[in-house]
Design an enzyme around this catalytic site. Structure first.
Site, PDB file in Angstrom:
ATOM      1  N   UNK A  50       0.824  -1.214  -0.045  1.00 33.91           N
ATOM      2  CA  UNK A  50      -0.137   0.090  -0.203  1.00 33.91           C
ATOM      3  C   UNK A  50       0.807   1.226  -0.064  1.00 33.91           C
ATOM      4  O   UNK A  50       0.263   2.342   0.045  1.00 33.91           O
ATOM      5  CB  UNK A  50      -0.830   0.255   1.249  1.00 33.91           C
ATOM      6  N   ASP A 123      -9.186  -2.800  -4.835  1.00 29.16           N
ATOM      7  CA  ASP A 123      -7.685  -2.485  -4.120  1.00 29.16           C
ATOM      8  C   ASP A 123      -6.713  -3.663  -4.778  1.00 29.16           C
ATOM      9  O   ASP A 123      -7.249  -4.871  -5.260  1.00 29.16           O
ATOM     10  CB  ASP A 123      -7.956  -2.844  -2.798  1.00 29.16           C
ATOM     11  CG  ASP A 123      -6.607  -2.155  -2.024  1.00 29.16           C
ATOM     12  OD1 ASP A 123      -5.719  -1.797  -2.787  1.00 29.16           O
ATOM     13  OD2 ASP A 123      -6.863  -1.733  -0.856  1.00 29.16           O
ATOM     14  N   ASP A 146     -11.830  -3.444   3.475  1.00 30.88           N
ATOM     15  CA  ASP A 146     -12.719  -2.261   3.328  1.00 30.88           C
ATOM     16  C   ASP A 146     -14.212  -2.708   3.499  1.00 30.88           C
ATOM     17  O   ASP A 146     -14.699  -1.506   4.312  1.00 30.88           O
ATOM     18  CB  ASP A 146     -12.573  -1.851   1.931  1.00 30.88           C
ATOM     19  CG  ASP A 146     -11.392  -1.190   1.686  1.00 30.88           C
ATOM     20  OD1 ASP A 146     -10.721  -0.619   2.556  1.00 30.88           O
ATOM     21  OD2 ASP A 146     -10.908  -1.160   0.238  1.00 30.88           O
ATOM     22  N   GLY A 197     -14.057 -14.805 -10.714  1.00 29.77           N
ATOM     23  CA  GLY A 197     -13.556 -14.346 -12.051  1.00 29.77           C
ATOM     24  C   GLY A 197     -12.413 -13.114 -11.812  1.00 29.77           C
ATOM     25  O   GLY A 197     -11.995 -13.073 -10.584  1.00 29.77           O
ATOM     26  N   ASP A 301     -10.093   1.406   7.715  1.00 29.82           N
ATOM     27  CA  ASP A 301      -8.805   0.332   8.082  1.00 29.82           C
ATOM     28  C   ASP A 301      -7.700   1.213   7.505  1.00 29.82           C
ATOM     29  O   ASP A 301      -7.670   2.220   7.132  1.00 29.82           O
ATOM     30  CB  ASP A 301      -8.976  -0.821   7.162  1.00 29.82           C
ATOM     31  CG  ASP A 301      -9.291  -0.702   5.440  1.00 29.82           C
ATOM     32  OD1 ASP A 301      -9.692   0.601   5.137  1.00 29.82           O
ATOM     33  OD2 ASP A 301      -8.661  -1.358   4.826  1.00 29.82           O
TER      34      ASP A 301
END
Length: 447
Positions: A50, A123, A146, A197, A301
């Site tokens: 991140u 993300d 999230d 998927g 978060d």
């Protein structure tokens, strides 16, 4: 891509860590699979986890162009701010109900039928640990976080986003990518969902991430806007993951290792790295469930903008005139010392150090926070290794780190916060007092 020395510390949970990993887990040994002994997953990108986030101020400007045009004063739900993700950029329907838009952890879109809402988030990031399987688990945990930040414990579906580095040879690709995908899938299954998927592309860097979606009733989620003066702030994972993974890479970079070797041993770096990897791969699902039980008022978060960046964003979303004041910083043992020795390279003590798949920062009623922390500690749901025969250890630790007071929707860390040295697993918690012994008021003691 390889280096001259083998990567350190990914030896299947070496040094007593094996019991904390999922049953049957074996860390990748490159040589056993015909790869160069210096193979490093992190060599296939120039950024980590991140830490790849666009700066908050820049993101704010970028997101302004995505806001739908609405007449002044029209109620569109919560105002948007600069959050962890850009969530879903689709147009919002005219259905009635609570709504979260661009800039928050997840988007909440009222559906046209049945009083239901679609909650969705996305993300992705780059490798920050050397083990492909654990990297997959970390990526999935980060996506799901999230949803968990809104008190949502179930996920209906996940998609996986994957980019294959064009710098990988065929042998590396055929070994590494299935392991990353398996880690992502296993973490999704642990979270009670499945991967149906996604999208896979060729790219200079490896990227892994996904999309998580769930259809909810209003009582399934907790809007992140209800903090009141008198609440306390609780954090459910220690800080310092970016420092730990960087220190681990510095073991093989003499000019960087020489800067920190006086404050930490090689063995401690290995332990901190294992600790960070396990924390990042642990789901925040337990905390999400307990948010309902203990009447949480708001949460987010902690990821790419650091604890102070996400605390400020959460404060901006509050309906009441409040401010968040952080007194305590729980940090993986020795990471504060590394940050100081490195010339404050990471901003760890200032709260700006990036975290990957970090804990939840939760606003809880003061009288319920200690019990929340106690139940976090006693629960083993979602804990890596919990399913192993003879598994050891308690659940996740959580800390009361600050207070909510009357203010102007801002957040700050006091000048001399208490640094809580969070030990490597199996050790005893110790607290390092700052020079200001009154940095943390009596009502903000550890749970």
């Amino acid at each position: 891509m390889s280096g001259s020395e083998p990567p350190s510390g990914d030896s299947g949970g070496a040094g007593g860590y094996a019991v904390f990993y999922p049953a049957g887990y074996q860390a990748l040994n490159p040589e056993e699979h015909g790869l160069d002994r210096g193979f490093r997953l992190t060599a296939f990108s120039d950024m980590k986890g991140u830490g790849c986030k666009v700066p908050q101020e820049t993101l704010l400007k970028l997101l302004q162009g995505l806001e739908p045009d609405r007449p002044p004063g029209e109620d569109g739900g919560l105002g948007t701010g600069v959050g962890d993700e850009t969530a879903d950029f689709g147009l919002v329907s005219a259905a009635q109900g609570p709504r979260l838009g661009i800039g928050m952890d997840s988007c909440v879109i009222p559906l046209r039928h049945g009083g239901l809402s679609l909650v969705q988030t996305t993300d992705f990031f780059y490798p920050l640990v050397e083990d492909p399987y654990m990297m997959g688990r970390i990526a999935c945990a980060n996506v799901l976080s999230d949803l968990y930040a809104m008190g949502i414990t179930e996920c209906d579906n996940m998609l996986m986003l994957l980019s294959v580095s064009q710098k990988m040879n065929e042998k590396e690709r055929d070994l590494v990518l299935p392991l990353m995908m398996k880690g992502f899938r296993d973490a999704a299954e642990e979270g009670g969902t499945s991967v149906t998927g996604g999208q896979t592309v060729i790219n200079p860097w490896i990227i892994i991430g996904g999309v998580a979606s769930v259809v909810c009733q209003p009582n399934d989620f907790i809007l992140p806007d209800g903090a009141v003066p008198g609440d306390v702030l609780v954090l459910t994972k220690p800080l310092g993951t970016q420092v730990a993974v960087n220190a681990h890479q510095w073991l093989d970079i003499p000019e960087k290792w020489n800067k920190i070797k006086l404050v930490i041993s090689r063995e401690e770096v290995e332990q901190a790295y294992q600790e960070a990897m396990l924390n990042m791969a642990t789901l925040n699902r337990t905390a999400a469930a307990l948010m309902h039980k203990f009447n949480a008022h708001a949460a987010t978060d902690i990821t790419g903008f650091g604890i102070i960046g996400h605390a400020r964003n959460l404060a901006k979303q509050q309906k009441n005139d409040v401010a968040f004041v952080i007194h305590n910083l729980p940090i993986i043992s020795k990471m504060a010392a590394i940050s100081k020795a490195g010339g404050n390279l990471f901003g760890l003590l200032q709260g700006t150090s990036s975290e990957t798949s970090g804990g939840l920062l939760i606003c809880l009623p003061r009288e319920q926070a200690a019990r929340f922390c106690a139940e976090m500690k006693s629960s083993r749901m979602g804990l890596l290794g919990a399913g192993q025969d003879g598994g050891v250890g308690d659940g996740q630790q959580a800390w009361i780190i600050g207070i909510v007071e009357k203010g102007n929707r801002c957040a700050r860390i006091i000048d001399k916060p208490r640094i809580i040295e969070v030990p490597y697993r199996g050790s005893v918690v110790s607290v390092q007092e700052g020079s200001n012994n009154n940095a943390s008021p009596p009502e903000v003691q550890l749970a």
